[in-house]
Scaffold this active site. Structure first.
Site, PDB file in Angstrom:
ATOM      1  N   LYS A 171      -8.964-132.551  -4.010  1.00 49.72           N
ATOM      2  CA  LYS A 171      -9.105-133.334  -2.781  1.00 49.72           C
ATOM      3  C   LYS A 171      -8.811-134.811  -3.032  1.00 49.72           C
ATOM      4  CE  LYS A 171      -9.972-134.475   1.439  1.00 49.72           C
ATOM      5  NZ  LYS A 171     -11.220-134.243   2.156  1.00 49.72           N
ATOM      6  N   LYS A 239     -13.675-144.863   0.835  1.00 48.13           N
ATOM      7  CA  LYS A 239     -14.586-144.202  -0.111  1.00 48.13           C
ATOM      8  C   LYS A 239     -13.830-143.217  -0.994  1.00 48.13           C
ATOM      9  CE  LYS A 239     -16.387-140.548   1.100  1.00 48.13           C
ATOM     10  NZ  LYS A 239     -16.123-139.074   0.987  1.00 48.13           N
TER      11      LYS A 239
END
Length: 298
Positions: A171, A239
């Site tokens: 990811k 983030k």
């Protein structure tokens, strides 16, 4: 009927949990803001009074939360998943968090008699609504096989990519590519506009060639319409790029283009645009080019 405890009913989590309900599962939903829980109940789910209530009777627990500390807060503690889920429960964290945290959760979950997978997703809000997410799964092969009936209601592409933490590593690579691609598409749009090209026609022909990409397919209409309502917020992408930077540093891997993309995203968050969709990078490219739009909504 398999009972699923679903924790995190946000932009992605709510449609995912809804798809599990329509797919035939009994789903018990929990969220920090009670309004989302009420909406979920209107869609056929059961409302939980807390984390323990959501997971106590569940065969499978799914978490979809913003960041590593959020997932850790839900897993640990007297009201957490590890303390209240019954032995043998399959715990599927579909958040995007640090790979090392995912590996630790799997280890600690196992010590509590639970089977923990990291299964982050890609595709954005519409893919969550449509149940066609791409799911990258880290964990033990038997546990991945057991999770497939649930995951197949949420995604179209489901791949086991390695042991615990591997899903989060893949990811991170995904977020690196997406940020860079959005940045380049934004630059191309400003470049085309500066030369008075028919931008929509140009995008269509570019999308049909080697430059074709998922941003052209799924995001460019919003960029052209200057609709930056968040499907995936810049703050969350910021983030995620922090996760990429840390993991790359730990592995001794250079990501020079990714570092530039991270700086651009970070600058938008720092100036207060973190709540916009990540395609709002277009705004920054226009400003850097001296071509800010007067019709750009605030």
């Amino acid at each position: 009927m398999t009972t699923v405890g679903f924790i995190g009913l946000g932009i992605m989590g709510l449609p995912m949990a809804t798809n599990l309900v329509t797919g035939g599962f009994e789903v018990i939903g929990h969220n920090r803001s009670p309004g989302k829980v009420a909406t979920f109940a209107e869609r056929g789910g059961r409302a939980a009074n807390g984390i323990a209530d959501a997971v106590r009777d569940a065969d499978v627990v799914v978490t979809m939360l913003p960041d590593s500390p959020d997932v850790e807060a839900v897993m640990y503690g007297s009201d957490g998943v590890f303390a209240n889920a019954k032995p043998g429960t399959l715990v599927i964290d579909m958040s995007t968090i640090r790979p090392d945290v995912a590996a630790k959760l799997a280890k600690d979950g196992s010590a509590n008699g639970l089977r923990v997978l990291d299964a982050p997703v890609s595709g954005g809000e519409q893919a969550a609504v449509d149940g066609i997410l791409s799911v990258m799964v880290g964990g033990a092969p038997d546990d991945v096989a057991a999770a497939r009936p649930v995951l197949e209601k949420l995604g179209r592409t489901i791949m086991h990519v390695g042991p615990a933490g591997s899903g989060q590593t893949v990811k991170a690579a995904n977020q690196l590519i997406v940020a860079g691609t959005i940045g380049l598409v934004a630059e191309a749009l400003v470049f085309l506009d500066a030369h008075d090209v028919d931008t929509r026609s140009a995008v269509e022909v570019l999308a049909g060639g080697l430059a074709g990409n998922a941003i052209f397919d799924r995001k460019v209409e919003g960029m052209l319409a200057r609709n930056f309502a968040p499907g995936f917020r810049l703050a969350l992408h910021h983030k995620d790029l922090g996760i990429v930077s840390a993991a790359a540093r730990d592995a001794g891997v250079a990501t020079p283009l990714g570092s530039v993309a991270a700086q651009l995203v970070g600058s938008m968050v720092a100036r207060g645009d973190g709540g916009l969709d990540h395609t709002a990078l277009l705004r920054l490219v226009e400003e850097l080019s001296g071509r800010s739009r007067e019709d750009d909504p605030a």
